[in-house]
Design a protein around this motif. Structure first.
Motif, PDB file in Angstrom:
ATOM      1  N   LEU A   1    -109.788 -48.167 -37.361  1.00 33.33           N
ATOM      2  CA  LEU A   1    -109.187 -48.900 -36.251  1.00 33.33           C
ATOM      3  C   LEU A   1    -110.146 -49.960 -35.727  1.00 33.33           C
ATOM      4  O   LEU A   1    -109.755 -51.123 -35.522  1.00 33.33           O
ATOM      5  CB  LEU A   1    -108.815 -47.928 -35.127  1.00 33.33           C
ATOM      6  CG  LEU A   1    -108.325 -48.556 -33.819  1.00 33.33           C
ATOM      7  CD1 LEU A   1    -107.055 -49.367 -34.055  1.00 33.33           C
ATOM      8  CD2 LEU A   1    -108.092 -47.475 -32.767  1.00 33.33           C
ATOM      9  N   VAL A   2    -111.388 -49.576 -35.510  1.00 34.43           N
ATOM     10  CA  VAL A   2    -112.382 -50.533 -35.019  1.00 34.43           C
ATOM     11  C   VAL A   2    -112.587 -51.667 -36.017  1.00 34.43           C
ATOM     12  O   VAL A   2    -112.679 -52.845 -35.647  1.00 34.43           O
ATOM     13  CB  VAL A   2    -113.723 -49.822 -34.727  1.00 34.43           C
ATOM     14  CG1 VAL A   2    -114.802 -50.831 -34.351  1.00 34.43           C
ATOM     15  CG2 VAL A   2    -113.544 -48.802 -33.607  1.00 34.43           C
ATOM     16  N   GLY A   3    -112.634 -51.331 -37.297  1.00 28.97           N
ATOM     17  CA  GLY A   3    -112.863 -52.340 -38.329  1.00 28.97           C
ATOM     18  C   GLY A   3    -111.687 -53.275 -38.537  1.00 28.97           C
ATOM     19  O   GLY A   3    -111.851 -54.364 -39.088  1.00 28.97           O
ATOM     20  N   SER A   4    -110.494 -52.875 -38.088  1.00 24.79           N
ATOM     21  CA  SER A   4    -109.307 -53.707 -38.295  1.00 24.79           C
ATOM     22  C   SER A   4    -109.188 -54.823 -37.267  1.00 24.79           C
ATOM     23  O   SER A   4    -108.351 -55.723 -37.418  1.00 24.79           O
ATOM     24  CB  SER A   4    -108.045 -52.835 -38.250  1.00 24.79           C
ATOM     25  OG  SER A   4    -107.838 -52.316 -36.937  1.00 24.79           O
ATOM     26  N   LEU A   5    -110.021 -54.773 -36.229  1.00 23.82           N
ATOM     27  CA  LEU A   5    -109.944 -55.764 -35.151  1.00 23.82           C
ATOM     28  C   LEU A   5    -111.148 -56.699 -35.213  1.00 23.82           C
ATOM     29  O   LEU A   5    -112.282 -56.249 -35.400  1.00 23.82           O
ATOM     30  CB  LEU A   5    -109.893 -55.066 -33.790  1.00 23.82           C
ATOM     31  CG  LEU A   5    -108.733 -54.071 -33.588  1.00 23.82           C
ATOM     32  CD1 LEU A   5    -108.890 -53.337 -32.278  1.00 23.82           C
ATOM     33  CD2 LEU A   5    -107.397 -54.800 -33.647  1.00 23.82           C
ATOM     34  N   ASP A   6    -110.882 -57.996 -35.078  1.00 25.41           N
ATOM     35  CA  ASP A   6    -111.976 -58.965 -35.128  1.00 25.41           C
ATOM     36  C   ASP A   6    -112.931 -58.789 -33.951  1.00 25.41           C
ATOM     37  O   ASP A   6    -114.146 -58.809 -34.119  1.00 25.41           O
ATOM     38  CB  ASP A   6    -111.412 -60.398 -35.130  1.00 25.41           C
ATOM     39  CG  ASP A   6    -110.633 -60.690 -36.399  1.00 25.41           C
ATOM     40  OD1 ASP A   6    -110.937 -60.053 -37.433  1.00 25.41           O
ATOM     41  OD2 ASP A   6    -109.719 -61.537 -36.354  1.00 25.41           O
ATOM     42  N   GLU A   7    -112.383 -58.639 -32.771  1.00 24.07           N
ATOM     43  CA  GLU A   7    -113.199 -58.425 -31.579  1.00 24.07           C
ATOM     44  C   GLU A   7    -112.632 -57.245 -30.798  1.00 24.07           C
ATOM     45  O   GLU A   7    -111.961 -57.425 -29.782  1.00 24.07           O
ATOM     46  CB  GLU A   7    -113.222 -59.686 -30.707  1.00 24.07           C
ATOM     47  CG  GLU A   7    -113.885 -60.875 -31.368  1.00 24.07           C
ATOM     48  CD  GLU A   7    -113.908 -62.083 -30.440  1.00 24.07           C
ATOM     49  OE1 GLU A   7    -113.388 -61.961 -29.299  1.00 24.07           O
ATOM     50  OE2 GLU A   7    -114.434 -63.128 -30.837  1.00 24.07           O
ATOM     51  N   PRO A   8    -112.881 -56.040 -31.281  1.00 23.23           N
ATOM     52  CA  PRO A   8    -112.303 -54.880 -30.604  1.00 23.23           C
ATOM     53  C   PRO A   8    -112.855 -54.711 -29.196  1.00 23.23           C
ATOM     54  O   PRO A   8    -114.039 -54.899 -28.947  1.00 23.23           O
ATOM     55  CB  PRO A   8    -112.735 -53.711 -31.497  1.00 23.23           C
ATOM     56  CG  PRO A   8    -113.967 -54.204 -32.199  1.00 23.23           C
ATOM     57  CD  PRO A   8    -113.747 -55.668 -32.417  1.00 23.23           C
ATOM     58  N   ALA A   9    -111.968 -54.395 -28.279  1.00 18.06           N
ATOM     59  CA  ALA A   9    -112.375 -54.106 -26.901  1.00 18.06           C
ATOM     60  C   ALA A   9    -112.360 -52.595 -26.732  1.00 18.06           C
ATOM     61  O   ALA A   9    -111.344 -51.942 -26.958  1.00 18.06           O
ATOM     62  CB  ALA A   9    -111.424 -54.763 -25.914  1.00 18.06           C
ATOM     63  N   VAL A  10    -113.501 -52.060 -26.357  1.00 26.89           N
ATOM     64  CA  VAL A  10    -113.644 -50.609 -26.220  1.00 26.89           C
ATOM     65  C   VAL A  10    -113.845 -50.276 -24.748  1.00 26.89           C
ATOM     66  O   VAL A  10    -114.655 -50.908 -24.052  1.00 26.89           O
ATOM     67  CB  VAL A  10    -114.845 -50.100 -27.041  1.00 26.89           C
ATOM     68  CG1 VAL A  10    -114.992 -48.578 -26.881  1.00 26.89           C
ATOM     69  CG2 VAL A  10    -114.700 -50.463 -28.511  1.00 26.89           C
ATOM     70  N   SER A  11    -113.101 -49.312 -24.262  1.00 26.51           N
ATOM     71  CA  SER A  11    -113.276 -48.836 -22.890  1.00 26.51           C
ATOM     72  C   SER A  11    -113.355 -47.323 -22.892  1.00 26.51           C
ATOM     73  O   SER A  11    -112.738 -46.651 -23.718  1.00 26.51           O
ATOM     74  CB  SER A  11    -112.133 -49.325 -21.989  1.00 26.51           C
ATOM     75  OG  SER A  11    -110.899 -48.861 -22.454  1.00 26.51           O
ATOM     76  N   VAL A  12    -114.127 -46.799 -21.948  1.00 23.55           N
ATOM     77  CA  VAL A  12    -114.382 -45.369 -21.871  1.00 23.55           C
ATOM     78  C   VAL A  12    -113.856 -44.840 -20.543  1.00 23.55           C
ATOM     79  O   VAL A  12    -114.097 -45.438 -19.489  1.00 23.55           O
ATOM     80  CB  VAL A  12    -115.896 -45.086 -21.998  1.00 23.55           C
ATOM     81  CG1 VAL A  12    -116.182 -43.613 -21.779  1.00 23.55           C
ATOM     82  CG2 VAL A  12    -116.399 -45.537 -23.374  1.00 23.55           C
ATOM     83  N   VAL A  13    -113.145 -43.726 -20.598  1.00 28.19           N
ATOM     84  CA  VAL A  13    -112.613 -43.085 -19.408  1.00 28.19           C
ATOM     85  C   VAL A  13    -113.251 -41.702 -19.288  1.00 28.19           C
ATOM     86  O   VAL A  13    -113.246 -40.913 -20.233  1.00 28.19           O
ATOM     87  CB  VAL A  13    -111.075 -42.948 -19.483  1.00 28.19           C
ATOM     88  CG1 VAL A  13    -110.547 -42.173 -18.282  1.00 28.19           C
ATOM     89  CG2 VAL A  13    -110.426 -44.322 -19.571  1.00 28.19           C
ATOM     90  N   LEU A  14    -113.828 -41.444 -18.122  1.00 27.80           N
ATOM     91  CA  LEU A  14    -114.522 -40.179 -17.904  1.00 27.80           C
ATOM     92  C   LEU A  14    -113.541 -39.071 -17.546  1.00 27.80           C
ATOM     93  O   LEU A  14    -112.726 -39.203 -16.648  1.00 27.80           O
ATOM     94  CB  LEU A  14    -115.543 -40.340 -16.773  1.00 27.80           C
ATOM     95  CG  LEU A  14    -116.331 -39.095 -16.356  1.00 27.80           C
ATOM     96  CD1 LEU A  14    -117.203 -38.592 -17.507  1.00 27.80           C
ATOM     97  CD2 LEU A  14    -117.171 -39.375 -15.132  1.00 27.80           C
ATOM     98  N   ARG A  15    -113.638 -37.977 -18.279  1.00 32.34           N
ATOM     99  CA  ARG A  15    -112.834 -36.793 -17.966  1.00 32.34           C
ATOM    100  C   ARG A  15    -113.623 -35.836 -17.070  1.00 32.34           C
ATOM    101  O   ARG A  15    -113.137 -35.354 -16.075  1.00 32.34           O
ATOM    102  CB  ARG A  15    -112.420 -36.071 -19.242  1.00 32.34           C
ATOM    103  CG  ARG A  15    -111.277 -36.738 -20.006  1.00 32.34           C
ATOM    104  CD  ARG A  15    -110.637 -35.736 -20.942  1.00 32.34           C
ATOM    105  NE  ARG A  15    -109.437 -36.245 -21.562  1.00 32.34           N
ATOM    106  CZ  ARG A  15    -108.550 -35.481 -22.186  1.00 32.34           C
ATOM    107  NH1 ARG A  15    -108.745 -34.171 -22.262  1.00 32.34           N
ATOM    108  NH2 ARG A  15    -107.474 -36.012 -22.731  1.00 32.34           N
ATOM    109  N   ARG A  16    -114.827 -35.533 -17.467  1.00 31.79           N
ATOM    110  CA  ARG A  16    -115.701 -34.669 -16.642  1.00 31.79           C
ATOM    111  C   ARG A  16    -117.151 -34.865 -17.087  1.00 31.79           C
ATOM    112  O   ARG A  16    -117.426 -35.421 -18.112  1.00 31.79           O
ATOM    113  CB  ARG A  16    -115.319 -33.198 -16.775  1.00 31.79           C
ATOM    114  CG  ARG A  16    -115.551 -32.576 -18.163  1.00 31.79           C
ATOM    115  CD  ARG A  16    -115.375 -31.058 -18.095  1.00 31.79           C
ATOM    116  NE  ARG A  16    -115.504 -30.440 -19.403  1.00 31.79           N
ATOM    117  CZ  ARG A  16    -116.674 -30.124 -19.946  1.00 31.79           C
ATOM    118  NH1 ARG A  16    -117.793 -30.361 -19.301  1.00 31.79           N
ATOM    119  NH2 ARG A  16    -116.731 -29.559 -21.143  1.00 31.79           N
TER     120      ARG A  16
END
Length: 207
Positions: A192-207
Motif C-alpha cells: 500500500l505504501v509503495g503504491s502511492l507516490d507521496e503517501p500520507a501517514v497518520s497515527v491515532v493513539l489507542r492507549r
C-alpha cells in the motif's frame, strides 16, 4: 457536723456504658480479623518493572513482585506467581506499561511471536505527542490528506520505539516509528505504501 459518706456505686450489668464498651471491643476484634484475613488472601505475582514493547525478550530484571488480592480466585491462574518457574526464553506478544501484571496470555517464545518490526516515517504533526514505546496505535495511509474510508492500514499495533525528528537525522524532518506488526500484515502494508507516490501517514493513539 460532717455530711454522711456516700459509697460509690458499681456499674451494674444494666449500665449502658458497659454494653457500649463491650460493643466497641467486639467491633475492634472483628475489624482486626478482617484485616488479617484479607492480608492472608494476597499473593505475589510478577508485574512489569518498566514499559516494554511487543517482541521484547524478558528476564527477571524486567519484572518485579507485586502483592495483589484476587476477588475471583480462579483468575490467579491467568498470571505468573513469583514462585512459578519462568520460561527460559520468552517475549511479550504485545506491549505493556510499568506496573502491569504479567499475564500468561501475553507471553510467547522469543522469535515465535509472529511479529516483525516495521519502521515508518511520519510527519510529527500526524503523531500524537503521547505516543511512545509501548503505545498501541492505528496507522492510516492515503494520498494527502491522509484518508482511508476502509479503515486503518494497520490496526492496534504496538510501538516499539519512537525517534523524534531532531534525533532521526532525517532530511525531511519526519518522526521515525518502529512498529510491531503481524508478519501476515506486513506485505499488504508495504504494498500500500509503495503504491502511492507521496503517501500520507497518520497515527491515532489507542492507549
Amino acid at each position: 457536723m460532717a455530711p454522711p459518706a456516700v459509697r460509690a456505686s458499681r456499674a451494674g450489668w444494666r449500665d449502658p456504658r458497659l454494653w457500649l464498651g463491650v460493643a466497641l471491643v467486639a467491633a475492634c476484634v472483628v475489624a482486626g480479623a478482617r484485616i488479617i484475613g484479607s492480608a492472608d488472601d494476597t499473593v505475589q505475582v510478577w508485574a512489569l518493572a518498566h514499559d516494554v514493547a511487543a517482541g521484547d525478550v524478558l528476564t527477571e530484571d524486567d519484572l518485579r513482585p507485586e502483592r495483589v488480592h484476587f476477588a475471583d480466585g480462579s483468575r490467579l491462574g491467568d498470571y505468573y506467581e513469583v514462585d512459578d518457574a519462568l520460561p527460559a526464553d520468552f517475549a511479550l506478544t504485545h506491549g505493556g506499561s510499568a506496573g502491569e501484571l504479567l499475564p500468561r496470555s501475553a507471553v510467547g517464545p522469543a522469535g515465535g511471536s509472529g511479529l516483525l518490526q516495521v519502521p515508518i516515517s511520519v510527519d510529527p504533526a500526524q503523531v500524537p505527542p503521547a505516543v511512545e514505546a509501548g503505545s498501541v496505535v492505528d496507522v492510516y495511509v492515503g494520498r494527502p490528506p491522509a484518508r482511508d474510508e476502509d479503515g486503518p492500514a494497520l490496526g492496534a499495533v504496538d510501538v516499539v520505539s519512537v525517534v523524534p525528528p531532531e534525533e532521526s537525522f532525517s532530511a525531511s524532518g519526519t518522526e521515525q516509528l518502529t512498529l510491531a506488526v503481524k508478519e501476515k500484515d506486513v506485505p499488504g502494508f508495504l504494498a500500500l505504501v509503495g503504491s502511492l507516490d507521496e503517501p500520507a501517514v497518520s497515527v491515532v493513539l489507542r492507549r
